[in-house]
Design a protein around this motif. Structure first.
Motif, mmCIF file in Angstrom:
data_model
loop_
_atom_site.group_PDB
_atom_site.id
_atom_site.type_symbol
_atom_site.label_atom_id
_atom_site.label_comp_id
_atom_site.label_asym_id
_atom_site.label_seq_id
_atom_site.Cartn_x
_atom_site.Cartn_y
_atom_site.Cartn_z
ATOM 1 N N SER A 87 -88.105 -19.559 22.376
ATOM 2 C CA SER A 87 -88.213 -19.202 20.962
ATOM 3 C C SER A 87 -88.578 -17.928 20.700
ATOM 4 C CB SER A 87 -88.981 -20.331 20.190
ATOM 5 O OG SER A 87 -90.350 -20.326 20.578
ATOM 6 N N THR A 88 -89.178 -17.552 21.507
ATOM 7 C CA THR A 88 -89.771 -16.023 21.567
ATOM 8 C C THR A 88 -88.635 -14.913 21.539
ATOM 9 O OG1 THR A 88 -90.527 -15.870 23.877
ATOM 10 C CG2 THR A 88 -91.931 -16.447 22.053
ATOM 11 N N LEU A 89 -87.539 -15.322 22.228
ATOM 12 C CA LEU A 89 -86.417 -14.485 22.294
ATOM 13 C C LEU A 89 -85.373 -14.514 21.270
ATOM 14 C CD1 LEU A 89 -85.356 -14.794 26.280
ATOM 15 C CD2 LEU A 89 -87.148 -13.237 25.037
ATOM 16 N N GLU A 90 -85.534 -15.442 20.312
ATOM 17 C CA GLU A 90 -84.793 -15.431 19.029
ATOM 18 C C GLU A 90 -84.996 -14.445 18.139
ATOM 19 O OE1 GLU A 90 -85.488 -19.450 17.472
ATOM 20 O OE2 GLU A 90 -85.003 -20.484 19.219
ATOM 21 N N HIS A 91 -85.904 -13.572 18.206
ATOM 22 C CA HIS A 91 -86.196 -12.696 17.210
ATOM 23 C C HIS A 91 -85.263 -11.389 17.362
ATOM 24 C CE1 HIS A 91 -89.550 -14.696 15.816
ATOM 25 N NE2 HIS A 91 -90.171 -14.856 17.116
ATOM 26 N N LEU A 92 -84.533 -11.431 18.648
ATOM 27 C CA LEU A 92 -83.633 -10.422 18.891
ATOM 28 C C LEU A 92 -82.131 -11.028 18.536
ATOM 29 C CD1 LEU A 92 -84.853 -8.958 22.298
ATOM 30 C CD2 LEU A 92 -85.182 -7.878 20.202
ATOM 31 N N THR A 93 -81.349 -10.455 17.782
ATOM 32 C CA THR A 93 -80.046 -10.602 17.349
ATOM 33 C C THR A 93 -79.073 -9.472 17.540
ATOM 34 O OG1 THR A 93 -80.631 -10.022 14.937
ATOM 35 C CG2 THR A 93 -81.124 -12.228 15.470
#
Length: 255
Positions: A87-93
């Motif tokens: 979930s911590t990688l979901e902040h990069l779009t």
């Protein structure tokens, strides 16, 4: 097929200026700064805005302690990926223009829902008649359709009878579909209903946004050699390549 990255997550100007006032060593690692901020917020007593300024030297300034390549930031992200705290990688779009793909590919692509957003060209509002601005619909021919002979089918040419090939069958089907669409439109049938005769091979364009976690999952399922159809496997590679261009540190996670 053409895939172009339109935008991707970066630090805001105000936060970049905030960091610059306190530390200037790490400004070339924006994607990793965002990932590090999200990851360490879960485990650190520091506030999110303080993570890079107070912990950046340790993570970006020291070599990885796991014996692998990169910095301690690379090591930490590897650990997070391995532990499935994704979930911590979901902040990069990342936002892409995906052009000249088939409606068949679009149907496969939109099965990926979590972490993806789509805006696709409409066959309801875009008129695809031969006399319209579009000039008719384009198509994507699968690579497996070639010059193989269709048994027991021939047609007459000036030089005698000729065998039908798979290419002939496909090309004729596209012409027939266009002709049927044009006839329906000339009969007053609205485009939203005339499109019923258009094939899966008809091309479309779309804008797609996905976060890094979703893209890693998409690539793992659709990459070449993993059973995916040729064109969507090609798309998976193109998306991966576009992400790596702007965030090189992500390459190992795709591979």
């Amino acid at each position: 097929m053409q895939v172009i990255m339109i935008a991707h997550t970066q630090l805001s100007k105000s936060f970049r200026d905030y960091l610059f006032d306190r530390i200037s060593l790490y400004l070339g690692q924006e994607g990793q700064q965002i990932a590090l901020t999200a990851i360490r917020t879960c485990y650190s007593a520091n506030k999110p805005s303080e993570i890079v300024t107070k912990e950046g030297h340790k993570y970006f300034g020291e070599k990885a302690t796991d014996g692998e390549k990169g910095t301690e930031a690379d090591r930490l992200i590897r650990q997070i990926v391995h532990s499935k705290h994704l979930s911590t990688l979901e902040h990069l779009t990342f936002t892409f223009a995906v052009e000249d793909v088939s409606r068949a590919l679009l149907a496969q692509l939109t099965r990926h829902r979590v972490g993806f957003s789509y805006s696709a060209q409409s066959q309801r509002y875009v008129k695809l008649g031969s006399g319209d601005r579009s000039g008719g619909f384009d198509n994507v021919k699968p690579a497996t359709i070639g010059e193989s002979i269709v048994p027991k089918y021939q047609y007459m040419t000036d030089n005698g009878w000729k065998d039908y090939t798979a290419n002939d069958v496909f090309d004729q089907a596209m012409r027939d579909a266009q002709n049927a669409y044009d006839k329906l439109r000339s009969a007053g049938v609205p485009a939203e209903d005339a499109r019923a005769v258009l094939p899966n091979a008809a091309t479309t364009n779309l804008v797609m946004t996905a976060n890094l976690r979703a893209l890693l999952d998409f690539y793992s399922k659709r990459k070449p050699g993993n059973g995916a159809q040729g064109k969507i496997a090609q798309l998976a590679v193109a998306l991966k390549d576009e992400v790596i261009k702007v965030e090189p540190w992500t390459e190992s996670f795709f591979n």
